[in-house]
Design a protein around this motif. Structure first.
Motif, PDB file in Angstrom:
ATOM      1  N   GLU A 298      67.627  38.352   5.706  1.00 34.61           N
ATOM      2  CA  GLU A 298      67.392  38.651   7.121  1.00 34.61           C
ATOM      3  C   GLU A 298      66.735  40.014   7.273  1.00 34.61           C
ATOM      4  N   PHE A 299      67.190  40.991   6.497  1.00 38.87           N
ATOM      5  CA  PHE A 299      66.595  42.335   6.511  1.00 38.87           C
ATOM      6  C   PHE A 299      65.112  42.264   6.161  1.00 38.87           C
ATOM      7  N   LEU A 300      64.788  41.507   5.135  1.00 34.36           N
ATOM      8  CA  LEU A 300      63.400  41.368   4.705  1.00 34.36           C
ATOM      9  C   LEU A 300      62.574  40.597   5.729  1.00 34.36           C
ATOM     10  N   GLY A 301      63.124  39.486   6.216  1.00 35.91           N
ATOM     11  CA  GLY A 301      62.409  38.664   7.182  1.00 35.91           C
ATOM     12  C   GLY A 301      62.138  39.370   8.486  1.00 35.91           C
ATOM     13  N   ASP A 302      63.038  40.236   8.894  1.00 34.39           N
ATOM     14  CA  ASP A 302      62.865  41.019  10.118  1.00 34.39           C
ATOM     15  C   ASP A 302      61.564  41.820  10.063  1.00 34.39           C
ATOM     16  N   ALA A 303      61.311  42.447   8.922  1.00 31.41           N
ATOM     17  CA  ALA A 303      60.086  43.244   8.761  1.00 31.41           C
ATOM     18  C   ALA A 303      58.848  42.360   8.774  1.00 31.41           C
ATOM     19  N   VAL A 304      58.921  41.196   8.137  1.00 28.15           N
ATOM     20  CA  VAL A 304      57.780  40.291   8.081  1.00 28.15           C
ATOM     21  C   VAL A 304      57.455  39.744   9.477  1.00 28.15           C
ATOM     22  N   VAL A 305      58.483  39.319  10.203  1.00 23.32           N
ATOM     23  CA  VAL A 305      58.274  38.792  11.557  1.00 23.32           C
ATOM     24  C   VAL A 305      57.661  39.858  12.458  1.00 23.32           C
ATOM     25  N   ASP A 306      58.184  41.085  12.389  1.00 22.90           N
ATOM     26  CA  ASP A 306      57.641  42.172  13.208  1.00 22.90           C
ATOM     27  C   ASP A 306      56.154  42.393  12.924  1.00 22.90           C
ATOM     28  N   LEU A 307      55.789  42.393  11.651  1.00 21.43           N
ATOM     29  CA  LEU A 307      54.397  42.640  11.275  1.00 21.43           C
ATOM     30  C   LEU A 307      53.484  41.511  11.741  1.00 21.43           C
ATOM     31  N   VAL A 308      53.902  40.284  11.515  1.00 21.67           N
ATOM     32  CA  VAL A 308      53.068  39.139  11.888  1.00 21.67           C
ATOM     33  C   VAL A 308      52.873  39.073  13.402  1.00 21.67           C
ATOM     34  N   VAL A 309      53.951  39.222  14.154  1.00 22.10           N
ATOM     35  CA  VAL A 309      53.845  39.161  15.610  1.00 22.10           C
ATOM     36  C   VAL A 309      53.045  40.354  16.128  1.00 22.10           C
ATOM     37  N   GLY A 310      53.246  41.521  15.515  1.00 18.38           N
ATOM     38  CA  GLY A 310      52.475  42.692  15.921  1.00 18.38           C
ATOM     39  C   GLY A 310      50.981  42.497  15.717  1.00 18.38           C
ATOM     40  N   GLU A 311      50.593  41.945  14.577  1.00 15.97           N
ATOM     41  CA  GLU A 311      49.178  41.689  14.296  1.00 15.97           C
ATOM     42  C   GLU A 311      48.610  40.644  15.257  1.00 15.97           C
ATOM     43  N   TYR A 312      49.395  39.613  15.524  1.00 17.42           N
ATOM     44  CA  TYR A 312      48.973  38.551  16.445  1.00 17.42           C
ATOM     45  C   TYR A 312      48.685  39.121  17.843  1.00 17.42           C
ATOM     46  N   LEU A 313      49.571  39.967  18.330  1.00 20.60           N
ATOM     47  CA  LEU A 313      49.397  40.549  19.663  1.00 20.60           C
ATOM     48  C   LEU A 313      48.260  41.564  19.679  1.00 20.60           C
ATOM     49  N   PHE A 314      48.112  42.315  18.602  1.00 19.61           N
ATOM     50  CA  PHE A 314      47.020  43.289  18.485  1.00 19.61           C
ATOM     51  C   PHE A 314      45.669  42.586  18.617  1.00 19.61           C
ATOM     52  N   ASP A 315      45.531  41.441  17.964  1.00 18.08           N
ATOM     53  CA  ASP A 315      44.278  40.687  18.016  1.00 18.08           C
ATOM     54  C   ASP A 315      44.088  39.970  19.353  1.00 18.08           C
ATOM     55  N   ARG A 316      45.190  39.481  19.900  1.00 21.20           N
ATOM     56  CA  ARG A 316      45.083  38.671  21.122  1.00 21.20           C
ATOM     57  C   ARG A 316      44.813  39.524  22.360  1.00 21.20           C
ATOM     58  N   PHE A 317      45.357  40.732  22.378  1.00 23.92           N
ATOM     59  CA  PHE A 317      45.225  41.597  23.564  1.00 23.92           C
ATOM     60  C   PHE A 317      44.537  42.909  23.177  1.00 23.92           C
ATOM     61  N   PRO A 318      43.233  42.893  22.945  1.00 24.42           N
ATOM     62  CA  PRO A 318      42.529  44.091  22.468  1.00 24.42           C
ATOM     63  C   PRO A 318      42.519  45.248  23.463  1.00 24.42           C
ATOM     64  N   ARG A 319      42.792  44.976  24.728  1.00 28.28           N
ATOM     65  CA  ARG A 319      42.751  46.041  25.735  1.00 28.28           C
ATOM     66  C   ARG A 319      44.133  46.622  26.055  1.00 28.28           C
ATOM     67  N   TYR A 320      45.170  46.029  25.521  1.00 30.03           N
ATOM     68  CA  TYR A 320      46.523  46.522  25.806  1.00 30.03           C
ATOM     69  C   TYR A 320      46.816  47.761  24.979  1.00 30.03           C
ATOM     70  N   GLN A 321      47.495  48.717  25.591  1.00 30.89           N
ATOM     71  CA  GLN A 321      47.919  49.923  24.889  1.00 30.89           C
ATOM     72  C   GLN A 321      49.213  49.671  24.111  1.00 30.89           C
ATOM     73  N   GLU A 322      49.564  50.635  23.273  1.00 32.27           N
ATOM     74  CA  GLU A 322      50.713  50.495  22.376  1.00 32.27           C
ATOM     75  C   GLU A 322      52.004  50.169  23.121  1.00 32.27           C
ATOM     76  N   GLY A 323      52.243  50.838  24.245  1.00 28.53           N
ATOM     77  CA  GLY A 323      53.490  50.632  24.975  1.00 28.53           C
ATOM     78  C   GLY A 323      53.669  49.195  25.432  1.00 28.53           C
ATOM     79  N   LYS A 324      52.618  48.612  25.972  1.00 27.56           N
ATOM     80  CA  LYS A 324      52.708  47.230  26.455  1.00 27.56           C
ATOM     81  C   LYS A 324      52.825  46.250  25.299  1.00 27.56           C
ATOM     82  N   LEU A 325      52.084  46.506  24.209  1.00 27.58           N
ATOM     83  CA  LEU A 325      52.185  45.640  23.038  1.00 27.58           C
ATOM     84  C   LEU A 325      53.597  45.668  22.463  1.00 27.58           C
ATOM     85  N   SER A 326      54.214  46.841  22.455  1.00 23.17           N
ATOM     86  CA  SER A 326      55.584  46.971  21.938  1.00 23.17           C
ATOM     87  C   SER A 326      56.567  46.168  22.785  1.00 23.17           C
ATOM     88  N   LYS A 327      56.385  46.216  24.092  1.00 25.13           N
ATOM     89  CA  LYS A 327      57.271  45.465  24.988  1.00 25.13           C
ATOM     90  C   LYS A 327      57.125  43.962  24.777  1.00 25.13           C
TER      91      LYS A 327
END
Length: 222
Positions: A38-67
């Motif tokens: 679970e500890f390992l998977g938590d990091a993987v899920v965070d990275l994958v979802v973070g990359e997905y949102l980064f690509d999907r919302f190129p105009r969103y700032q860090e704060g909104k992407l984090s939320k």
């Protein structure tokens, strides 16, 4: 049930013992459980979802992407994914946890999803874990208005307290209660040395979110 799970996620484990470990809750008192996965998977899920949102919302700032990310990878969001692939039917629980409706507890279901991803990552690497995460995230979240589902009060509160007081909230564990298979946690939140709320949850994260929610609403109306 594990065969059905593997068909659902379109992934067959070469090492079935690894899958069994990912599905074993600590309440079982076996020599192994899914906490490390679970500890390992938590990091993987965070990275994958973070990359997905980064690509999907190129105009969103860090704060909104984090939320937005927090609204997907929190217990509630991961529980939705966990139930969708049938993890609630696959987890190995102790008899006492079973009787306490453990298969419906968000903390257990979210951890099981992360443990499953951790196991896939260990066996087949990042790209295979990413494929599975993205398939299910897109299935449930691709067409959702994210402004409607953002509910990460910890992030919102931190932004508010930094603006108002120039500090970030401090979360304090007041009490840890119950046996290992049914723990609850009582947390308090202090801002600039003043306590604003106390709350209890089935995990520290949940208790912190409840504290943040109360404090956020207090500050908004003060």
């Amino acid at each position: 049930m594990l065969d059905t799970l593997q068909k659902t996620i379109n992934y067959r484990f070469k090492d079935q013992a690894l899958l069994e470990c990912a599905m074993t809750h600590k309440s079982c008192k076996k020599l192994f459980n899914n906490e490390r996965l679970e500890f390992l998977g938590d990091a993987v899920v965070d990275l994958v979802v973070g990359e997905y949102l980064f690509d999907r919302f190129p105009r969103y700032q860090e704060g909104k992407l984090s939320k937005i990310r927090a609204s997907i990878v929190n217990e509630e969001g991961l529980t939705i994914l966990s139930k969708a692939i049938g993890l609630n039917q696959c987890i190995y629980l102790s008899a006492s946890e079973e009787s306490n409706h453990g298969r419906e507890k968000p903390s257990i279901l979210a951890d099981a999803f992360e443990a499953l991803i951790g196991a896939i990552f260990l066996e087949s690497g990042f790209e295979e874990a990413k494929r599975i995460i993205l398939f299910w995230v897109k299935k449930f979240y691709d067409s959702i208005d994210f402004d409607q589902i953002i509910s990460d009060y910890k992030t919102s509160l931190q932004e508010l307290t930094q603006a108002q007081f120039g500090v970030i909230p401090e979360y304090i564990l007041l009490q840890e209660m119950g046996p290992d298979h049914k723990k609850s946690f009582k947390m308090a939140i202090q801002i600039a040395g003043k306590e604003y709320a106390q709350a209890t949850g089935t995990s520290k994260k949940q208790a912190q979110q409840e504290c943040a929610k109360i404090a956020y609403k207090i500050l908004q109306h003060s």
